[in-house]
Scaffold this active site. Structure first.
Site, PDB file in Angstrom:
ATOM      1  N   HIS A  48      -3.375 -35.507  -5.005  1.00 41.45           N
ATOM      2  CA  HIS A  48      -4.405 -34.175  -5.067  1.00 41.45           C
ATOM      3  C   HIS A  48      -3.837 -33.324  -5.994  1.00 41.45           C
ATOM      4  O   HIS A  48      -2.606 -33.292  -6.265  1.00 41.45           O
ATOM      5  CB  HIS A  48      -4.459 -33.493  -3.774  1.00 41.45           C
ATOM      6  CG  HIS A  48      -5.237 -34.266  -2.549  1.00 41.45           C
ATOM      7  ND1 HIS A  48      -6.704 -34.377  -2.692  1.00 41.45           N
ATOM      8  CD2 HIS A  48      -4.704 -34.890  -1.715  1.00 41.45           C
ATOM      9  CE1 HIS A  48      -6.913 -34.969  -1.711  1.00 41.45           C
ATOM     10  NE2 HIS A  48      -5.912 -35.566  -0.965  1.00 41.45           N
TER      11      HIS A  48
ATOM     12  N   HIS B 226      -4.178 -44.807  -2.919  1.00 42.86           N
ATOM     13  CA  HIS B 226      -5.499 -44.071  -3.378  1.00 42.86           C
ATOM     14  C   HIS B 226      -5.263 -43.959  -4.843  1.00 42.86           C
ATOM     15  O   HIS B 226      -4.419 -43.306  -5.205  1.00 42.86           O
ATOM     16  CB  HIS B 226      -5.741 -42.833  -2.689  1.00 42.86           C
ATOM     17  CG  HIS B 226      -5.639 -42.781  -1.417  1.00 42.86           C
ATOM     18  ND1 HIS B 226      -6.934 -42.591  -0.652  1.00 42.86           N
ATOM     19  CD2 HIS B 226      -4.796 -42.964  -0.323  1.00 42.86           C
ATOM     20  CE1 HIS B 226      -7.061 -42.878   0.574  1.00 42.86           C
ATOM     21  NE2 HIS B 226      -5.562 -43.031   0.995  1.00 42.86           N
ATOM     22  N   LEU B 227      -6.346 -44.421  -5.553  1.00 44.67           N
ATOM     23  CA  LEU B 227      -6.204 -44.433  -7.075  1.00 44.67           C
ATOM     24  C   LEU B 227      -7.179 -43.548  -7.769  1.00 44.67           C
ATOM     25  O   LEU B 227      -7.166 -43.188  -8.807  1.00 44.67           O
ATOM     26  CB  LEU B 227      -6.250 -45.713  -7.719  1.00 44.67           C
ATOM     27  CG  LEU B 227      -5.366 -46.727  -7.505  1.00 44.67           C
ATOM     28  CD1 LEU B 227      -5.702 -47.931  -8.000  1.00 44.67           C
ATOM     29  CD2 LEU B 227      -4.034 -46.206  -8.409  1.00 44.67           C
ATOM     30  N   ARG B 228      -8.397 -43.087  -6.771  1.00 44.75           N
ATOM     31  CA  ARG B 228      -9.182 -41.846  -7.164  1.00 44.75           C
ATOM     32  C   ARG B 228     -10.077 -42.563  -8.362  1.00 44.75           C
ATOM     33  O   ARG B 228     -10.125 -43.760  -8.429  1.00 44.75           O
ATOM     34  CB  ARG B 228      -8.736 -40.586  -7.667  1.00 44.75           C
ATOM     35  CG  ARG B 228      -7.743 -40.037  -6.709  1.00 44.75           C
ATOM     36  CD  ARG B 228      -8.292 -39.859  -5.338  1.00 44.75           C
ATOM     37  NE  ARG B 228      -7.186 -39.019  -4.368  1.00 44.75           N
ATOM     38  CZ  ARG B 228      -7.170 -38.983  -3.269  1.00 44.75           C
ATOM     39  NH1 ARG B 228      -7.845 -39.796  -2.437  1.00 44.75           N
ATOM     40  NH2 ARG B 228      -6.354 -38.257  -2.599  1.00 44.75           N
TER      41      ARG B 228
ATOM     42  N   LEU C 231      -2.598 -37.085   6.440  1.00 43.85           N
ATOM     43  CA  LEU C 231      -3.003 -37.477   7.552  1.00 43.85           C
ATOM     44  C   LEU C 231      -2.876 -39.090   7.774  1.00 43.85           C
ATOM     45  O   LEU C 231      -3.316 -39.555   6.911  1.00 43.85           O
ATOM     46  CB  LEU C 231      -4.568 -37.354   7.898  1.00 43.85           C
ATOM     47  CG  LEU C 231      -4.816 -35.635   7.878  1.00 43.85           C
ATOM     48  CD1 LEU C 231      -6.414 -35.486   7.805  1.00 43.85           C
ATOM     49  CD2 LEU C 231      -4.527 -35.147   9.176  1.00 43.85           C
TER      50      LEU C 231
ATOM     51  N   HIS D   5      -0.986 -46.799   8.089  1.00 46.72           N
ATOM     52  CA  HIS D   5      -0.089 -45.813   8.083  1.00 46.72           C
ATOM     53  C   HIS D   5      -0.047 -45.352   9.430  1.00 46.72           C
ATOM     54  O   HIS D   5      -0.109 -44.277   9.848  1.00 46.72           O
ATOM     55  CB  HIS D   5      -0.580 -44.369   7.300  1.00 46.72           C
ATOM     56  CG  HIS D   5      -2.079 -44.383   7.411  1.00 46.72           C
ATOM     57  ND1 HIS D   5      -2.791 -43.940   8.802  1.00 46.72           N
ATOM     58  CD2 HIS D   5      -3.174 -44.058   6.593  1.00 46.72           C
ATOM     59  CE1 HIS D   5      -3.963 -43.754   8.302  1.00 46.72           C
ATOM     60  NE2 HIS D   5      -4.465 -43.760   7.164  1.00 46.72           N
TER      61      HIS D   5
ATOM     62  N   HIS E  85      -8.225 -46.396  10.002  1.00 43.88           N
ATOM     63  CA  HIS E  85      -7.483 -45.269   9.937  1.00 43.88           C
ATOM     64  C   HIS E  85      -7.647 -44.732  11.404  1.00 43.88           C
ATOM     65  O   HIS E  85      -8.667 -44.415  11.724  1.00 43.88           O
ATOM     66  CB  HIS E  85      -8.186 -44.179   9.210  1.00 43.88           C
ATOM     67  CG  HIS E  85      -7.527 -42.513   8.905  1.00 43.88           C
ATOM     68  ND1 HIS E  85      -7.102 -42.332   7.930  1.00 43.88           N
ATOM     69  CD2 HIS E  85      -7.465 -41.891  10.237  1.00 43.88           C
ATOM     70  CE1 HIS E  85      -6.449 -41.029   8.317  1.00 43.88           C
ATOM     71  NE2 HIS E  85      -6.655 -40.954   9.628  1.00 43.88           N
TER      72      HIS E  85
ATOM     73  N   ASN F 263     -12.271 -44.331  -0.522  1.00 40.76           N
ATOM     74  CA  ASN F 263     -12.808 -43.120  -0.048  1.00 40.76           C
ATOM     75  C   ASN F 263     -12.790 -41.979  -1.227  1.00 40.76           C
ATOM     76  O   ASN F 263     -12.597 -40.814  -1.392  1.00 40.76           O
ATOM     77  CB  ASN F 263     -11.998 -42.423   0.921  1.00 40.76           C
ATOM     78  CG  ASN F 263     -10.367 -42.061   0.493  1.00 40.76           C
ATOM     79  OD1 ASN F 263     -10.160 -42.710  -0.450  1.00 40.76           O
ATOM     80  ND2 ASN F 263      -9.725 -40.908   1.089  1.00 40.76           N
TER      81      ASN F 263
ATOM     82  N   HIS G 124      -1.670 -49.825   0.813  1.00 41.14           N
ATOM     83  CA  HIS G 124      -2.761 -49.046   1.025  1.00 41.14           C
ATOM     84  C   HIS G 124      -2.351 -47.710   0.030  1.00 41.14           C
ATOM     85  O   HIS G 124      -1.366 -47.357   0.017  1.00 41.14           O
ATOM     86  CB  HIS G 124      -2.451 -48.458   2.412  1.00 41.14           C
ATOM     87  CG  HIS G 124      -3.079 -47.237   2.905  1.00 41.14           C
ATOM     88  ND1 HIS G 124      -3.759 -47.105   4.007  1.00 41.14           N
ATOM     89  CD2 HIS G 124      -3.728 -46.095   2.079  1.00 41.14           C
ATOM     90  CE1 HIS G 124      -4.654 -46.136   4.140  1.00 41.14           C
ATOM     91  NE2 HIS G 124      -4.395 -45.399   2.951  1.00 41.14           N
TER      92      HIS G 124
ATOM     93  N   ALA H 198      -5.008 -33.108   2.382  1.00 38.86           N
ATOM     94  CA  ALA H 198      -4.079 -33.860   2.910  1.00 38.86           C
ATOM     95  C   ALA H 198      -3.714 -34.942   2.033  1.00 38.86           C
ATOM     96  O   ALA H 198      -4.779 -35.532   1.660  1.00 38.86           O
ATOM     97  CB  ALA H 198      -4.909 -34.504   4.235  1.00 38.86           C
TER      98      ALA H 198
ATOM     99  N   ASP I 105       0.210 -45.205   0.956  1.00 34.80           N
ATOM    100  CA  ASP I 105      -0.787 -44.085   1.292  1.00 34.80           C
ATOM    101  C   ASP I 105      -0.566 -43.078   0.283  1.00 34.80           C
ATOM    102  O   ASP I 105      -1.063 -41.992   0.340  1.00 34.80           O
ATOM    103  CB  ASP I 105      -0.742 -43.763   2.520  1.00 34.80           C
ATOM    104  CG  ASP I 105      -2.091 -42.978   3.005  1.00 34.80           C
ATOM    105  OD1 ASP I 105      -3.314 -42.869   2.210  1.00 34.80           O
ATOM    106  OD2 ASP I 105      -2.129 -42.108   4.018  1.00 34.80           O
TER     107      ASP I 105
ATOM    108  N   LYS J 286     -12.496 -50.846   5.204  1.00 34.77           N
ATOM    109  CA  LYS J 286     -11.864 -49.892   5.781  1.00 34.77           C
ATOM    110  C   LYS J 286     -13.041 -48.998   6.720  1.00 34.77           C
ATOM    111  O   LYS J 286     -13.912 -48.735   6.705  1.00 34.77           O
ATOM    112  CB  LYS J 286     -11.624 -49.134   4.678  1.00 34.77           C
ATOM    113  CG  LYS J 286     -11.008 -47.518   5.126  1.00 34.77           C
ATOM    114  CD  LYS J 286      -9.418 -47.775   5.468  1.00 34.77           C
ATOM    115  CE  LYS J 286      -8.740 -46.530   5.814  1.00 34.77           C
ATOM    116  NZ  LYS J 286      -7.497 -46.390   5.403  1.00 34.77           N
TER     117      LYS J 286
HETATM  118  O1  DOR Z   1      -3.188 -37.832   3.671  1.00 27.79           O
HETATM  119  C1  DOR Z   1      -4.258 -38.450   3.414  1.00 27.79           C
HETATM  120  N1  DOR Z   1      -4.641 -38.343   2.536  1.00 27.79           N
HETATM  121  N2  DOR Z   1      -4.677 -39.273   4.418  1.00 27.79           N
HETATM  122  C2  DOR Z   1      -5.816 -40.029   4.294  1.00 27.79           C
HETATM  123  O2  DOR Z   1      -6.235 -40.608   5.003  1.00 27.79           O
HETATM  124  C3  DOR Z   1      -6.577 -39.992   3.120  1.00 27.79           C
HETATM  125  C4  DOR Z   1      -5.856 -39.424   2.124  1.00 27.79           C
HETATM  126  C5  DOR Z   1      -6.428 -38.965   0.719  1.00 27.79           C
HETATM  127  O3  DOR Z   1      -7.697 -39.624   0.498  1.00 27.79           O
HETATM  128  O4  DOR Z   1      -6.130 -38.104   0.293  1.00 27.79           O
HETATM  129 ZN    ZN Z   2      -4.838 -43.449   2.608  1.00 25.34          ZN
END
Ligand code: DOR
Ligand code: ZN
Length: 351
Positions: A256, A20-22, A224, A179, A141, A46, A18, A268, A252, A104
């Site tokens: 940011h 996030h690479l953006r 989150l 998560h 989620h 996302n 799990h 988050a 996860d 997802k």
């Molecule tokens: O804390 C989080 N950040 N929870 C998520 O489910 C998404 C993630 C994000 O994409 O920043």
């Molecule tokens: Zn996530």
């Protein structure tokens, strides 16, 4: 040998189930932080706009492959973002052609960029039925979004109100509760052997809600699902070190920029790709369970997804406190690296 006398441990190269690479400048900055230690990762969809179709997932995968550091063999495993308009045929096409590994489910409004998620779960039933038929996992989620439900209860309520009905209607669907943050979720996964697994993040094994709120507010610990009471953290550690095949690592790691974290309404996400393996070695060592680290980071995930563990290995060696950067730089601005709050003595060596 007791863990306190162990100074070296070799594991199959880990995977992150799990991540996030953006995209764009952020992708370029964070990808090497993962590829340094990890061989594969399930990449969250996302983005803005989200990665919904097979075509979008293939294009995103190509951008990730193009951003890999020289010499990297890292494999991104793609995920489709489930919407109420998702076409079951497209999902099947993505799965059969190796474009997407899983789908997802974000309840609409649950977290970052989840506005296109699901409001009415009956509307996605044809997709879920098809996924069950073809053996494609659904990653959820697991938080309800109703404003009357306390944020600390949203995971437990999700299990009762959403997950149980989905699994009852569709027992053949393979589900990953992403998560997990509560004893309730750990117990639910442990008690339901069939077609169910859970990922656990690095930071939820280390922080509880006091770390976020006591003695000043710590935006870099806000994510989150939000971290819960200490008894829940302890339950997560017990699950992670148990060797139970249904629990595996999904960091996860969610970058940011500091500007976006440190504001009146901050984003988050905890960015832990850089130092995750050293953090986990500390957690497992403290629990006297270093021997179970490989199952959690490198064996249980591939087993659930029907893949072989990686051939390559990494070696963790104990020494002086490691010097991980407090931040990494991205074209969009600095991103703070997860601070576990204790020194990291385990250094990662790759071959
Ligand atoms: O804390 C989080 N950040 N929870 C998520 O489910 C998404 C993630 C994000 O994409 O920043
Ligand atoms: Zn996530």
């Amino acid at each position: 040998m007791p863990d306190k006398d162990l100074t070296e441990i070799t594991l199959r190269r880990p995977d992150d189930w799990h991540l996030h690479l953006r995209d764009g400048a952020m992708l370029k900055a964070v990808l090497p932080e993962t590829t340094r230690h990890f061989e594969r990762a399930i990449v969250m969809p996302n983005l803005v706009p989200p990665v919904v179709t097979a075509k979008e997932a293939a294009a995103y995968r190509a951008r990730i492959l193009a951003a890999r550091p020289d010499g990297s063999t890292f494999t991104p495993l793609m995920m489709l973002y489930l919407t109420e308009d998702t076409d079951p045929n497209d999902v099947e096409y993505a799965h059969k052609n190796g474009i997407a590994t899983a789908v997802k489910l974000y309840p609409a409004g649950a977290t970052t960029n989840s506005a296109s998620g699901v409001r009415d779960f009956d509307k996605v039933r044809p997709v879920l039925d098809r996924m069950a038929e073809i053996g494609m996992p659904l990653c959820v989620h697991g938080e309800v979004t109703d404003s009357e439900i306390d944020i600390f209860d949203r995971e437990a309520v999700f299990i009762d109100r959403v997950l149980k009905p989905i699994r009852k209607k569709n027992p053949d669907l393979r589900v990953v509760m992403e998560h997990v943050t509560t004893e309730d979720a750990v117990d639910y996964v442990r008690d339901h052997r069939k077609n169910l697994a859970a990922t656990i993040t690095t930071h939820h094994l280390i922080i509880n809600r006091n770390h976020i709120l006591a003695g000043g507010i710590r935006p870099h610990y806000y994510c989150l699902p939000v971290a819960k009471r200490e008894k829940h953290r302890v339950a997560l550690v017990q699950a992670a070190i148990s060797g139970d095949k249904r629990f595996f690592l999904g960091t996860d790691s969610a970058p940011h920029t500091d500007v976006n974290k440190l504001q009146e309404c901050g984003c988050a996400g905890v960015f832990s790709a850089t130092n995750t393996m050293s953090c986990l070695a500390e957690v497992f060592e403290a629990a006297g369970a270093l021997g179970k680290l490989e199952a959690f980071t490198s064996l249980n995930g591939p087993a659930f997804y029907g893949m072989e563990p990686n051939e390559a290995t990494i070696t963790l060696r104990k020494g002086d406190a490691a010097n991980y950067p407090a931040q990494i730089q991205s074209g969009d601005g600095p991103v703070t690296v997860f601070d576990p709050g204790f020194p990291l003595h385990w250094h990662v060596h790759t071959t």
